[in-house]
Design a protein around this motif. Structure first.
Motif, PDB file in Angstrom:
ATOM      1  N   TYR A  43      38.024   0.286  14.898  1.00  0.00           N
ATOM      2  CA  TYR A  43      39.371   0.815  15.152  1.00  0.00           C
ATOM      3  C   TYR A  43      39.336   1.855  16.270  1.00  0.00           C
ATOM      4  CZ  TYR A  43      43.559   3.562  14.603  1.00  0.00           C
ATOM      5  OH  TYR A  43      44.711   4.243  14.859  1.00  0.00           O
ATOM      6  N   ASN A  44      38.363   2.769  16.189  1.00  0.00           N
ATOM      7  CA  ASN A  44      38.249   3.798  17.232  1.00  0.00           C
ATOM      8  C   ASN A  44      37.983   3.171  18.597  1.00  0.00           C
ATOM      9  OD1 ASN A  44      38.713   5.925  15.547  1.00  0.00           O
ATOM     10  ND2 ASN A  44      36.571   6.209  15.032  1.00  0.00           N
ATOM     11  N   ALA A  45      37.062   2.184  18.614  1.00  0.00           N
ATOM     12  CA  ALA A  45      36.724   1.516  19.876  1.00  0.00           C
ATOM     13  C   ALA A  45      37.951   0.797  20.424  1.00  0.00           C
ATOM     14  CB  ALA A  45      35.589   0.531  19.643  1.00  0.00           C
ATOM     15  N   GLY A  46      38.716   0.154  19.528  1.00  0.00           N
ATOM     16  CA  GLY A  46      39.916  -0.574  19.960  1.00  0.00           C
ATOM     17  C   GLY A  46      40.955   0.354  20.549  1.00  0.00           C
TER      18      GLY A  46
ATOM     19  N   ALA B  42      33.677  -1.082  23.572  1.00  0.00           N
ATOM     20  CA  ALA B  42      34.273  -2.397  23.289  1.00  0.00           C
ATOM     21  C   ALA B  42      33.257  -3.385  22.739  1.00  0.00           C
ATOM     22  CB  ALA B  42      34.913  -2.953  24.555  1.00  0.00           C
ATOM     23  N   MET B  43      31.989  -2.932  22.595  1.00  0.00           N
ATOM     24  CA  MET B  43      30.956  -3.806  22.026  1.00  0.00           C
ATOM     25  C   MET B  43      31.153  -4.014  20.528  1.00  0.00           C
ATOM     26  SD  MET B  43      28.849  -4.947  24.197  1.00  0.00           S
ATOM     27  CE  MET B  43      30.386  -5.291  24.944  1.00  0.00           C
ATOM     28  N   ALA B  44      32.169  -3.343  19.954  1.00  0.00           N
ATOM     29  CA  ALA B  44      32.455  -3.550  18.532  1.00  0.00           C
ATOM     30  C   ALA B  44      33.020  -4.949  18.294  1.00  0.00           C
ATOM     31  CB  ALA B  44      33.447  -2.494  18.059  1.00  0.00           C
ATOM     32  N   ALA B  45      33.455  -5.621  19.347  1.00  0.00           N
ATOM     33  CA  ALA B  45      34.006  -6.978  19.224  1.00  0.00           C
ATOM     34  C   ALA B  45      32.900  -7.968  18.867  1.00  0.00           C
ATOM     35  CB  ALA B  45      34.657  -7.372  20.542  1.00  0.00           C
ATOM     36  N   PRO B  46      33.261  -9.143  18.321  1.00  0.00           N
ATOM     37  CA  PRO B  46      32.243 -10.177  18.086  1.00  0.00           C
ATOM     38  C   PRO B  46      31.552 -10.577  19.392  1.00  0.00           C
ATOM     39  CG  PRO B  46      34.315 -10.750  17.017  1.00  0.00           C
ATOM     40  CD  PRO B  46      34.590  -9.537  17.818  1.00  0.00           C
TER      41      PRO B  46
END
Length: 554
Positions: free
Chosen positions: A114-117, A186-190
């Motif tokens: 959420y924070n990364a987004g 943004a590396m939190a994405a798949p």
């Protein structure tokens, strides 16, 4: 089609009239030339490979259809941006990218995502606002089709304003300093999303926009600023990648470094070279992320490279892809990255820039070799570091097929693009040592990468790993602190004080809780009367009667 267009020097400009009302026409314009067709080819190739890869990577996902639809929306937004000669339809594609990237970054729903987004979405909002301002500034002209003004509006004041805003918008999307902190977040994405975002879609949108607007921007003073900032971005990302232990973040920082390279060559006025590097880079970067995805799967979702090692023996095909992608990134001769990177560095040596920019270019190239070799050492050469019982296998053929398509492209795309894009070959005459300069810095980077990852140089490592230095270098020169936490801290702190003292304090005392307490006190008082206390009822009755009689007597 692209080859046909480039051979015949063709451009197709389509206008589709949506509404015609009195003398006002609302039209949707589409520009098809060799550049947009070639870029669309690469975007569609990579996205189709990534979606095929996701079939296996996201196989345990319950809402796989939702994921695929989001990725398709993302690709559609990028295509809209590529074929638009009109600043309004560019805004639609641009904003679509920002919105869908937010949805994809928060795909795994937890506080970190959420924070990364939020960081990604809000950093990109800055660029969206600048594009809205450009739309307002272009009201000075007759149309929003920027294509018509590229040739002859160079020295116009309004166009200079538009150009400066375009540069800032592109810097937010392509994560140049000071907007760099969102890219590693943004590396939190798949992983499939990372492969798509970092190769050919989101981060290249800014570069593509600048390539399109290049004729306008070349005289603007802000372009010189861009050159400095992008050179520093390249340098900063190279250093930070050497301090990072998260596999995906290392690859993300290498993307940032390559974006700096594209932006800086753009600011020197060579859009064709920037475009060439953008395309070759897309291939091996998508491949790198896919290999990282396979490795993370094998390692039971561990992303720390210190736990990995010696995996070349267990998953040889993935390691092969990883190695070739890494070598292409470093610019090893005759792989894809070499053609574009070498050409860019030789043009830099050829131009009359100052020594500082020259150094930034070459040191950053050496650093690319440095972190790539360090990654290879940690992943493939050092000892295995995970559990004592393990089962690594290399038989996920869905993933491997998609990776082999990109592997093939990572090897050949450099040479065939060079034949197609440049009608005549660049002949660059340089002194012998300057010609070999790229090889010199690559070798130095390789040796340093080997020494540092082998941990032999104790005193040097002690210095590099000392808290202050590693903190400064590892945190991207405090970029997240400066652009995110530093900006938010005072406002959020002030907000907390206001909430505590006003919302939860005085306003409660005088409104919510205060009213509640007064009413509670009175209701308790009335309740006393209503507790069937017969004496009080009789007494009050007699009292009323007495008052009544007294009033009647008077």
């Amino acid at each position: 089609m692209m080859i046909y267009f480039i051979m015949n020097n063709m451009i197709i400009f389509l206008e589709w009239e949506l509404i015609s009302f009195n003398s006002m026409n609302i039209v949707m314009s589409i520009l098809l030339d060799w550049m947009s067709l070639l870029f669309m080819m690469f975007v569609l190739l990579i996205s189709s490979v990534v979606i095929f890869y996701s079939k296996s990577y996201m196989s345990s996902e319950l809402n796989l259809n939702r994921f695929i639809l989001l990725v398709l929306l993302f690709v559609f937004s990028m295509l809209l941006l590529i074929i638009s000669p009109n600043i309004i339809s560019i805004l639609l594609g641009w904003d679509g990218l920002g919105l869908v990237s937010y949805c994809l970054v928060i795909y795994y729903q937890n506080i970190k995502s959420y924070n990364a987004g939020m960081l990604t979405a809000l950093s990109n909002r800055i660029g969206d606002v600048f594009i809205l301002m450009i739309i307002a500034w272009m009201m000075n002209y007759g149309s929003w089709n920027y294509l018509f003004y590229l040739e002859f509006m160079n020295n116009d004041y309004s166009m200079m304003m538009v150009g400066s805003m375009i540069i800032i918008a592109a810097m937010t999307k392509s994560a140049q300093i000071p907007f760099s902190s969102w890219l590693p977040a943004a590396m939190a994405a798949p992983t499939p999303v990372s492969a798509l975002v970092h190769s050919s879609t989101l981060v290249t949108a800014g570069v593509y926009l600048l390539i399109r607007f290049n004729l306008l921007l070349i005289d603007i003073m802000f372009m010189k600023m861009l050159m400095l900032l992008s050179g520093l971005t390249m340098f900063m990302a190279g250093i930070s990648a050497n301090y990072e232990f998260d596999l995906k973040k290392i690859i993300a920082l290498s993307t940032l470094s390559q974006l700096g390279l594209m932006m800086s060559i753009l600011s020197m006025g060579m859009p064709d070279l920037a475009f060439f590097h953008l395309l070759t880079h897309a291939m091996f970067k998508a491949l790198l992320f896919m290999c990282a995805g396979v490795i993370i799967h094998m390692m039971m979702d561990i992303q720390d490279i210190r736990f990995m090692g010696g995996i070349g023996s267990f998953i040889p095909l993935t390691s092969l892809c990883m190695n070739i992608a890494n070598m292409a990134l470093c610019g090893i001769p005759f792989l894809a990255g070499f053609y574009s990177k070498d050409l860019i560095l030789e043009m830099v040596s050829f131009s009359n820039l100052n020594f500082y920019i020259f150094l930034l270019y070459y040191i950053s190239t050496g650093l690319t070799m440095f972190y790539s070799f360090r990654l290879t050492m940690y992943l493939l050469i050092n000892d295995y570091n995970l559990l004592t019982i393990y089962n690594l296998y290399d038989e996920d053929f869905t993933m491997l097929k998609s990776m082999f398509i990109l592997l093939f492209m990572s090897i050949i795309s450099g040479s065939f693009l060079m034949w197609m894009i440049f009608p005549y070959p660049y002949m660059i005459y340089l002194p012998f040592h300057l010609k070999l300069m790229v090889i010199y810095v690559s070798l130095i980077g390789l040796i340093l990468g080997y020494l540092i990852s082998n941990m032999n140089l104790y005193s040097l490592n002690k210095f590099l790993k000392s808290y202050e230095i590693s903190n400064f270098l590892c945190l991207m020169w405090f970029m997240p602190n400066l652009s995110t936490y530093g900006l938010n801290y005072y406002f959020l702190n002030m907000g907390q004080i206001l909430v505590k003292n006003i919302d939860m304090g005085w306003s409660e005392f005088y409104s919510g809780q205060g009213m509640y307490n007064i009413l509670k006190k009175y209701s308790g008082f009335y309740n006393l009367f209503q507790m069937n206390n017969y004496k009080i009822y009789l007494f009050s009755f007699v009292l009323w009667m007495m008052i009544f009689f007294i009033l009647l007597m008077f």
